[in-house]
Design an enzyme around this catalytic site. Structure first.
Site, PDB file in Angstrom:
ATOM      1  N   SER A 126       0.789  -1.227   0.000  1.00 48.39           N
ATOM      2  CA  SER A 126       0.000   0.000   0.000  1.00 48.39           C
ATOM      3  C   SER A 126       0.825   1.282   0.000  1.00 48.39           C
ATOM      4  O   SER A 126       0.317   2.346  -0.301  1.00 48.39           O
ATOM      5  CB  SER A 126      -0.983   0.006   1.176  1.00 48.39           C
ATOM      6  OG  SER A 126      -0.290   0.233   2.377  1.00 48.39           O
ATOM      7  N   LYS A 166      -0.137   4.748   6.609  1.00 49.72           N
ATOM      8  CA  LYS A 166      -0.721   5.550   5.529  1.00 49.72           C
ATOM      9  C   LYS A 166      -0.269   7.004   5.627  1.00 49.72           C
ATOM     10  O   LYS A 166       0.254   7.438   6.649  1.00 49.72           O
ATOM     11  CB  LYS A 166      -2.261   5.512   5.627  1.00 49.72           C
ATOM     12  CG  LYS A 166      -2.913   4.141   5.347  1.00 49.72           C
ATOM     13  CD  LYS A 166      -3.018   3.853   3.862  1.00 49.72           C
ATOM     14  CE  LYS A 166      -3.769   2.552   3.597  1.00 49.72           C
ATOM     15  NZ  LYS A 166      -3.145   1.378   4.282  1.00 49.72           N
TER      16      LYS A 166
END
Lengths: 206, 206
Positions: A126, A166
């Site tokens: 990710s 993130k």
DNA sequence: TGTTTTACTATACAATTGTTGATGTTCTTT
DNA sequence: AAAGAACATCAACAATTGTATAGTAAAACA
């Protein structure tokens, strides 16, 4: 106070080397024997080196010489960081019992010695566009708040769901947790718990 | 020989903690005082722990307890690695005098303790598609040969030209040093000197 | 020039520290 | 039940080690 003399440098070097070799500090006599001078000479050198902030000793305690930072003998300050599991793989608890092992990182590579750091193993792709790959080890500084654009470890909803790494983008009331992967969409949430900010990344090729 | 008893674990933990806190090992009496038992008890514990390979002491030398590897007290073996400069920034000489500082890396993160490792600071974007960014620190294993696809530090021609980090692709007589950046072309050469293979990458966010 | 710092010698004392003997209790294993 | 390991006490000895006194001499500094 003048700077270190050659002789004092020699003594400091000997002490430093001795500690590395033996894992314990030399006694006053170990120093005297090595330089073939008297015990008092060695003791005086220790006092001089202590006055010049090169070493530190504890009075009355044997083999308690510690080489501290100085211009001539820069001490490599190490910080122990627990690796507490994998990101996005169950719940890596923030406790010492879950420590897989301790990493030693030179303090010079981190911003602040007084902060608490922890490490997580990266799972998934990710954050690949930020150069963060599967298997990398992320070292994070424990904190609850982040700035826009920071890479954070956070949990959304139940803690048991697992931590994600993130990009942090808050926007009027909502929080957007963006992956660095164009094939993935962001997580948009009303609230999330930030565990830490990314400070160091370690990748193992083998 | 049985495994460690709870009491022995406690003693070993105390020693380990004491060393971390004080930077020198406890004396037999320090241990006895802490556990409120006799000096002999402490000494016997040391003998037991030594027999069980948890600690190591030097007879007659004060404060010489060293906590070594064991099932219960795994010692973190550290390897010191010199950071010898920047890649593609003049000539980082492979000598100790050019060491900027020493990195400590847990041995578990490297393949082999007996090998020689060195570190270089990455300059430029030539390996960006492999997730290697400007400013990253590369830890390499010293070696002269590489396999196809390895990431190697190499010099082409004069050593003074500087070291480059590239993907290694030999092909019938020639050696291709490929960047991981589609905007850059490979270096194709008849011969080059390989300094080492990439084994670890460290990136600092701050 | 005089003062401070450095660098030592030789000797000695006292505190710290490692080591041991004699001895006993408790617990686990055979 | 016997044997061994673990855990413990008290007392004592000897070696290691930190610290100190009383000097000497040369170099550095103001």
């Amino acid at each position: 106070m003048r700077e270190l003399t050659q002789r004092q440098k020699d003594v400091a070097t000997f002490i430093s080397t001795f500690i590395k070799e033996h894992n314990y500090a030399p006694s006053v006599r170990d120093i005297a024997d090595h330089f073939q001078f008297s015990v008092k000479a060695a003791h005086d050198h220790l006092k001089a080196l202590e006055a010049k902030q090169v070493i530190k000793t504890k009075s009355g305690i044997s083999r308690s010489i510690e080489v501290i930072g100085s211009e001539f003998f820069p001490r490599e300050e190490m910080i122990q960081i627990p690796l507490i599991g994998s990101i996005a793989a169950g719940m890596p608890l923030m406790s010492e019992e879950n420590t897989e092992y301790l990493l030693s990182i030179p303090a010079t590579m981190l911003r602040n010695t007084r902060n608490t750091y922890f490490a997580l193993r990266i799972r998934g792709e990710s954050m690949i566009e930020e150069g963060i790959y599967d298997g990398d080890i992320a070292i994070l500084r424990k904190c609850e708040v982040a700035d826009t654009g920071d890479i954070v470890a956070a949990t959304v909803g139940e803690e048991e769901m697992g931590i994600t790494l993130k990009l942090y983008y808050p926007s009027n009331g909502n929080i957007e947790l963006r992956p660095a992967n164009s094939t993935m969409g962001p997580i948009i949430t009303r609230s999330c718990k930030i565990h830490g900010k990314l400070h160091l990344l370690i990748r193992n090729y083998a």
